[in-house]
Design a protein around this motif. Structure first.
Motif, PDB file in Angstrom:
ATOM      1  N   GLY A  25      12.397  -4.666   6.116  1.00 53.26           N
ATOM      2  CA  GLY A  25      11.811  -4.347   7.398  1.00 53.26           C
ATOM      3  C   GLY A  25      10.690  -3.320   7.317  1.00 53.26           C
ATOM      4  N   TRP A  26       9.971  -3.309   6.215  1.00 55.54           N
ATOM      5  CA  TRP A  26       8.899  -2.324   6.047  1.00 55.54           C
ATOM      6  C   TRP A  26       7.804  -2.528   7.082  1.00 55.54           C
ATOM      7  CZ3 TRP A  26       7.479  -1.332   0.203  1.00 55.54           C
ATOM      8  CH2 TRP A  26       8.528  -0.610  -0.385  1.00 55.54           C
ATOM      9  N   GLY A  27       7.312  -1.414   7.586  1.00 53.67           N
ATOM     10  CA  GLY A  27       6.187  -1.439   8.502  1.00 53.67           C
ATOM     11  C   GLY A  27       4.913  -0.982   7.813  1.00 53.67           C
ATOM     12  N   VAL A  28       3.904  -0.661   8.613  1.00 52.00           N
ATOM     13  CA  VAL A  28       2.590  -0.294   8.080  1.00 52.00           C
ATOM     14  C   VAL A  28       2.670   0.975   7.237  1.00 52.00           C
ATOM     15  CG1 VAL A  28       0.253   0.428   8.705  1.00 52.00           C
ATOM     16  CG2 VAL A  28       1.380  -1.418   9.974  1.00 52.00           C
ATOM     17  N   ALA A  29       3.449   1.966   7.705  1.00 48.50           N
ATOM     18  CA  ALA A  29       3.504   3.247   6.995  1.00 48.50           C
ATOM     19  C   ALA A  29       4.067   3.091   5.582  1.00 48.50           C
ATOM     20  CB  ALA A  29       4.347   4.239   7.782  1.00 48.50           C
ATOM     21  N   GLU A  30       5.170   2.333   5.465  1.00 48.75           N
ATOM     22  CA  GLU A  30       5.769   2.137   4.140  1.00 48.75           C
ATOM     23  C   GLU A  30       4.835   1.349   3.215  1.00 48.75           C
ATOM     24  OE1 GLU A  30       9.169   2.580   7.034  1.00 48.75           O
ATOM     25  OE2 GLU A  30       7.319   1.413   6.948  1.00 48.75           O
ATOM     26  N   LEU A  31       4.224   0.320   3.752  1.00 46.87           N
ATOM     27  CA  LEU A  31       3.330  -0.502   2.942  1.00 46.87           C
ATOM     28  C   LEU A  31       2.098   0.280   2.516  1.00 46.87           C
ATOM     29  CD1 LEU A  31       3.605  -3.845   4.935  1.00 46.87           C
ATOM     30  CD2 LEU A  31       4.480  -3.396   2.637  1.00 46.87           C
ATOM     31  N   ASP A  32       1.615   1.164   3.377  1.00 47.45           N
ATOM     32  CA  ASP A  32       0.460   1.980   3.016  1.00 47.45           C
ATOM     33  C   ASP A  32       0.816   2.986   1.922  1.00 47.45           C
ATOM     34  OD1 ASP A  32      -2.364   2.827   3.629  1.00 47.45           O
ATOM     35  OD2 ASP A  32      -1.336   4.726   4.034  1.00 47.45           O
ATOM     36  N   TYR A  33       2.048   3.513   1.981  1.00 47.93           N
ATOM     37  CA  TYR A  33       2.478   4.497   0.968  1.00 47.93           C
ATOM     38  C   TYR A  33       2.527   3.870  -0.418  1.00 47.93           C
ATOM     39  CZ  TYR A  33       5.320   8.083  -1.313  1.00 47.93           C
ATOM     40  OH  TYR A  33       5.791   9.055  -2.172  1.00 47.93           O
ATOM     41  N   PHE A  34       2.962   2.614  -0.484  1.00 48.88           N
ATOM     42  CA  PHE A  34       3.085   1.928  -1.771  1.00 48.88           C
ATOM     43  C   PHE A  34       1.938   0.942  -2.008  1.00 48.88           C
ATOM     44  CE2 PHE A  34       7.545   3.179  -1.042  1.00 48.88           C
ATOM     45  CZ  PHE A  34       7.787   3.820  -2.241  1.00 48.88           C
ATOM     46  N   LYS A  35       0.792   1.206  -1.451  1.00 52.77           N
ATOM     47  CA  LYS A  35      -0.332   0.277  -1.612  1.00 52.77           C
ATOM     48  C   LYS A  35      -0.791   0.251  -3.074  1.00 52.77           C
ATOM     49  CE  LYS A  35      -3.868   3.747  -0.487  1.00 52.77           C
ATOM     50  NZ  LYS A  35      -4.899   4.153   0.467  1.00 52.77           N
ATOM     51  N   ASP A  36      -1.431  -0.856  -3.431  1.00 54.94           N
ATOM     52  CA  ASP A  36      -1.950  -1.007  -4.791  1.00 54.94           C
ATOM     53  C   ASP A  36      -3.109  -0.046  -5.026  1.00 54.94           C
ATOM     54  OD1 ASP A  36      -0.253  -3.107  -5.523  1.00 54.94           O
ATOM     55  OD2 ASP A  36      -1.505  -4.558  -4.487  1.00 54.94           O
ATOM     56  N   GLU A  37      -3.170   0.448  -6.236  1.00 61.61           N
ATOM     57  CA  GLU A  37      -4.305   1.263  -6.648  1.00 61.61           C
ATOM     58  C   GLU A  37      -4.752   0.827  -8.037  1.00 61.61           C
ATOM     59  OE1 GLU A  37      -4.510   5.606  -5.739  1.00 61.61           O
ATOM     60  OE2 GLU A  37      -2.358   5.350  -5.476  1.00 61.61           O
ATOM     61  N   VAL A  38      -6.036   0.883  -8.286  1.00 55.36           N
ATOM     62  CA  VAL A  38      -6.591   0.692  -9.625  1.00 55.36           C
ATOM     63  C   VAL A  38      -7.267   1.997 -10.019  1.00 55.36           C
ATOM     64  CG1 VAL A  38      -8.245  -0.575 -11.045  1.00 55.36           C
ATOM     65  CG2 VAL A  38      -6.919  -1.779  -9.296  1.00 55.36           C
ATOM     66  N   LEU A  39      -6.784   2.616 -11.084  1.00 55.57           N
ATOM     67  CA  LEU A  39      -7.308   3.896 -11.527  1.00 55.57           C
ATOM     68  C   LEU A  39      -8.242   3.695 -12.707  1.00 55.57           C
ATOM     69  CD1 LEU A  39      -4.016   6.023 -11.450  1.00 55.57           C
ATOM     70  CD2 LEU A  39      -5.711   5.737  -9.639  1.00 55.57           C
TER      71      LEU A  39
END
Length: 330
Positions: A25-39
């Motif tokens: 039941g993840w919402g926008v906040a959870e998905l934004d916290y674990f968003k993909d990053e390329v370093l």
């Protein structure tokens, strides 16, 4: 980075995001916290890149994966099923299927320290809690020249309280190339496992490390590319004992005993209490110069106090010399 995020990763990540929403039941906040990053990082080797990524990671679990290797899509789910059942689990691995130029199957042995000191014990894609990485002094060790950073990392983990679990399935896939960058490097720089063992004076027997020292001190003991890497390690890690030890052996192999003594002395000064190597090499180098006879006698007395008289006489052969007599009590 933009192409990876919005073209290469976009479609598969949309499917995964939908699954996460359905499960938890993840919402926008959870998905934004674990968003993909390329370093993007400076080219300072694999160990540095992995440490940067792990340091940045927000999750509790880490899995390192080279760009041409793969995992089966059920690997993470089966690993986390074990974690859900046994909450203390902090390391999970599975068997490995080779592909590319080999079809060999690696039935990974149960993790044991005595196996780990002989060979790399685990696939790179092993899952481990980030807390384990934080519990090591160096993570993936950036001081080590030319590879074996994975093996060195697993050895660091053997010092920690592990609760490991093996999934008895072939869930990781390794691309094998006979002339891969790693294998070419191993052929060109056969001394690197000896350098790695020098990082672990608490795990390897004294005599084993003395044999490594003996081989490294030969004129061909260090390849030129490794000599360059050692100079970088000295610059980046001046408070680490082992780069000074390596540099001392390079100087000694070149015949510059004064420079070797300086490096060994620095190694001894910053070494951990269990690391005898800088002190031992300092003593051996001082023995070769008459003007350092008093210093050699002091170093010998310290080594005898560390190991005891009879043990010292055994270790003092340094592979290629006469056994020194034990001191006689008066």
């Amino acid at each position: 980075a933009t192409r990876l995020l919005w073209q290469v990763l976009a479609a598969p990540r949309q499917r995964q995001v939908a699954q996460l929403r359905a499960w938890w039941g993840w919402g926008v906040a959870e998905l934004d916290y674990f968003k993909d990053e390329v370093l993007l990082t400076p080219n300072r080797g694999v160990a540095h890149a992995r440490n940067v990524g792990i340091r940045r990671a927000r999750g509790d679990w880490v899995c390192c994966l080279d760009g041409d290797d793969m995992i089966v899509d059920t690997y993470f789910l089966k690993a986390m099923a074990r974690v859900a059942a046994v909450a203390g689990t902090n390391l999970v691995y599975a068997n490995q299927q080779f592909f590319g130029e080999s079809r060999w199957q690696w039935n990974v042995p149960v993790l044991r320290v005595d196996d780990a000191i002989v060979r790399g014990p685990l696939p790179l894609m092993t899952l481990f809690r980030k807390s384990l990485w934080l519990g090591t002094p160096y993570g993936f060790d950036e001081a080590l020249p030319k590879g074996h950073e994975d093996w060195a990392f697993w050895l660091q983990l053997t010092r920690l309280p592990l609760q490991s679990y093996k999934i008895e399935e072939f869930l990781t896939q390794y691309r094998f190339k006979k002339n891969s960058k790693m294998r070419n490097r191993e052929r060109a720089n056969p001394e690197v496992p000896r350098l790695m063992r020098c990082l672990f004076a608490d795990l390897y027997p004294v005599r084993k490390l003395l044999i490594d020292h003996h081989e490294l001190l030969k004129p061909s003991g260090f390849s030129e590319s490794v000599v360059m890497d050692v100079s970088v390690s000295l610059h980046l890690f001046p408070l680490r004992a082992t780069p000074h030890l390596w540099n001392g052996m390079i100087m000694q192999a070149k015949g510059d005993l004064e420079a070797a003594i300086r490096s060994y002395n620095r190694s001894k000064a910053v070494a951990a209490s269990f690391d005898w190597q800088g002190a031992y090499r300092l003593w051996k180098a001082m023995l070769l110069l008459p003007e350092y006879s008093d210093g050699a006698a002091r170093e010998e007395a310290e080594l005898r106090a560390r190991w005891g008289d009879e043990q010292f006489s055994w270790y003092a052969t340094d592979v290629d010399g006469e056994v020194l007599p034990a001191l006689k009590s008066t």
